[in-house]
Design a protein around this motif. Structure first.
Motif, short mmCIF file in Angstrom:
data_model
loop_
_atom_site.label_atom_id
_atom_site.label_comp_id
_atom_site.label_asym_id
_atom_site.label_seq_id
_atom_site.Cartn_x
_atom_site.Cartn_y
_atom_site.Cartn_z
N UNK A 137 0.88 -1.17 0.00
CA UNK A 137 0.00 0.00 0.00
C UNK A 137 0.91 1.22 0.00
N UNK A 138 1.05 1.82 -1.16
CA UNK A 138 2.05 2.86 -1.28
C UNK A 138 3.44 2.25 -1.13
N UNK A 139 4.21 2.77 -0.19
CA UNK A 139 5.54 2.22 0.06
C UNK A 139 5.55 1.18 1.17
N UNK A 140 4.39 0.92 1.76
CA UNK A 140 4.33 0.01 2.91
C UNK A 140 4.05 -1.42 2.45
N UNK A 141 4.91 -2.33 2.87
CA UNK A 141 4.72 -3.74 2.54
C UNK A 141 3.62 -4.33 3.41
N UNK A 142 2.60 -4.92 2.75
CA UNK A 142 1.50 -5.56 3.48
C UNK A 142 1.70 -7.07 3.59
N UNK A 143 2.27 -7.68 2.53
CA UNK A 143 2.43 -9.14 2.55
C UNK A 143 3.46 -9.56 1.53
N UNK A 144 4.26 -10.55 1.93
CA UNK A 144 5.22 -11.17 1.03
C UNK A 144 5.09 -12.68 1.16
N UNK A 145 4.79 -13.34 0.05
CA UNK A 145 4.64 -14.79 0.02
C UNK A 145 5.49 -15.33 -1.12
N UNK A 146 6.51 -16.09 -0.79
CA UNK A 146 7.39 -16.64 -1.82
C UNK A 146 6.73 -17.79 -2.56
N UNK A 147 6.03 -18.66 -1.81
CA UNK A 147 5.47 -19.86 -2.44
C UNK A 147 4.35 -20.39 -1.55
N UNK A 148 3.19 -20.61 -2.15
CA UNK A 148 2.05 -21.13 -1.39
C UNK A 148 1.11 -21.88 -2.33
N UNK A 149 0.68 -23.05 -1.89
CA UNK A 149 -0.26 -23.86 -2.66
C UNK A 149 -1.52 -24.11 -1.84
N UNK A 150 -2.67 -23.87 -2.45
CA UNK A 150 -3.95 -24.22 -1.84
C UNK A 150 -4.58 -25.29 -2.72
N UNK A 151 -4.91 -26.40 -2.11
CA UNK A 151 -5.35 -27.57 -2.86
C UNK A 151 -6.85 -27.56 -3.13
N UNK A 152 -7.22 -28.22 -4.19
CA UNK A 152 -8.62 -28.31 -4.58
C UNK A 152 -9.41 -29.09 -3.53
N UNK A 153 -10.60 -28.60 -3.22
CA UNK A 153 -11.54 -29.26 -2.29
C UNK A 153 -10.97 -29.43 -0.89
N UNK A 154 -10.25 -28.44 -0.43
CA UNK A 154 -9.85 -28.41 0.97
C UNK A 154 -10.36 -27.13 1.60
N UNK A 155 -10.46 -27.15 2.93
CA UNK A 155 -10.65 -25.91 3.68
C UNK A 155 -9.27 -25.47 4.12
N UNK A 156 -8.86 -24.32 3.63
CA UNK A 156 -7.53 -23.80 3.90
C UNK A 156 -7.67 -22.61 4.84
N UNK A 157 -7.12 -22.74 6.04
CA UNK A 157 -7.22 -21.68 7.02
C UNK A 157 -6.03 -20.73 6.95
N UNK A 158 -6.31 -19.46 7.22
CA UNK A 158 -5.25 -18.45 7.33
C UNK A 158 -5.44 -17.73 8.64
N UNK A 159 -4.44 -17.82 9.52
CA UNK A 159 -4.51 -17.19 10.83
C UNK A 159 -3.38 -16.18 10.97
N UNK A 160 -3.52 -15.31 11.97
CA UNK A 160 -2.50 -14.31 12.24
C UNK A 160 -3.13 -13.08 12.86
N UNK A 161 -2.35 -12.28 13.54
CA UNK A 161 -2.88 -11.07 14.17
C UNK A 161 -3.42 -10.09 13.13
N UNK A 162 -4.18 -9.10 13.60
CA UNK A 162 -4.65 -8.04 12.72
C UNK A 162 -3.46 -7.34 12.08
N UNK A 163 -3.59 -7.01 10.81
CA UNK A 163 -2.52 -6.31 10.12
C UNK A 163 -1.43 -7.21 9.56
N UNK A 164 -1.68 -8.51 9.57
CA UNK A 164 -0.64 -9.44 9.10
C UNK A 164 -0.71 -9.71 7.60
N UNK A 165 -1.75 -9.22 6.93
CA UNK A 165 -1.85 -9.37 5.48
C UNK A 165 -2.90 -10.37 5.01
#
Length: 254
Positions: A17-45
């Motif tokens: 967002x502008x010059x501020x980094x919100x998220x960096x992900x080098x490699x991530x796979x989400x598989x078909x027909x799964x429930x994929x959870x994403x957790x983390x504090x507020x502001x983690x992206x």
């Protein structure tokens, strides 16, 4: 076991967002027909990640997305027909977003926009989607009542029914239970377990026990970084690769 054809494949993703980094992900796979959870504090992206999948950054002047997100084998950012892309992706926001119309029309709107005009076909779609969202039995005798008159939990299930009315392949949920009572939360979790037979579900939540109950695999975001991804139960009882993951799920910070 890693699937040969992941539903979502992310590489070298950078969100700013502008010059501020919100998220960096080098490699991530989400598989078909799964429930994929994403957790983390507020502001983690977490929400930024969902917005990037659905190309919602196009509505945010300061949001810049770089890297690759492939959904169903297609590069999301190269899809020319954004409407067709979003039709394949259902989104449920933290607070119920009901349209100012009847329960029936809330669900029938997307099929109408897709060209369905026959009442019998619309009736079938409305009943099917409300049933899948565990709401039909509660509203079948008042379908022409304003959706805004439903309880908060019912409105959130109506939002899910509306998302399902476009027959998505991917369902994104961002803190769906933030304004929902525990009983309704459990009902929606049961619905998601059934829906994953037909689609892939990505669930962003601050409730670590929620991912433990229903997510097949989970990713932990912290300060704009993908810290760890793995089988959900490993986050609680198995071996984690980063101690921050265990500290977060055990409530030592967050």
């Amino acid at each position: 076991m890693v699937t040969s054809h992941p539903e979502i494949l992310v590489t070298d993703l950078i969100i700013k967002y502008g010059d501020d980094l919100a998220l960096k992900v080098d490699d991530l796979e989400i598989r078909k027909n799964e429930i994929f959870g994403i957790i983390g504090p507020a502001g983690s992206g977490k929400t930024s990640f969902l917005n990037a999948i659905n190309r919602m950054d196009e509505y945010r002047d300061t949001m810049d997305v770089q890297g690759s997100i492939r959904f169903g084998g297609l590069e999301v950012r190269q899809v020319k027909n954004v409407y067709a892309l979003r039709k394949r992706i259902g989104v449920v926001f933290p607070l119920p977003v009901g349209l100012p119309m009847s329960i029936y029309e809330n669900v029938a709107l997307s099929p109408r926009l897709a060209g369905i005009t026959k009442k019998a076909e619309l009736d079938e779609t409305v009943e099917r989607c409300l049933t899948r969202a565990a709401l039909w039995d509660e509203v079948k005798d008042r379908l022409h009542q304003l959706g805004s008159l439903l309880s908060g939990g019912q409105q959130q299930r109506l939002t899910i029914a509306r998302a399902l009315s476009q027959d998505p392949e991917l369902l994104l949920l961002d803190e769906f239970s933030i304004a929902v009572d525990p009983v309704t939360t459990m009902r929606i979790e049961d619905v998601l377990q059934e829906l994953k037979i037909e689609m892939t579900v990505v669930l962003v939540t601050n409730l670590v026990q929620q991912v433990r109950r229903i997510a097949n695999r989970t990713a932990f975001f912290l300060n704009g970084e993908l810290v760890e991804v793995g089988e959900t139960e490993d986050f609680f009882t198995g071996t984690v690769t980063d101690q921050r993951t265990r500290d977060y799920v055990e409530g030592r910070f967050g």
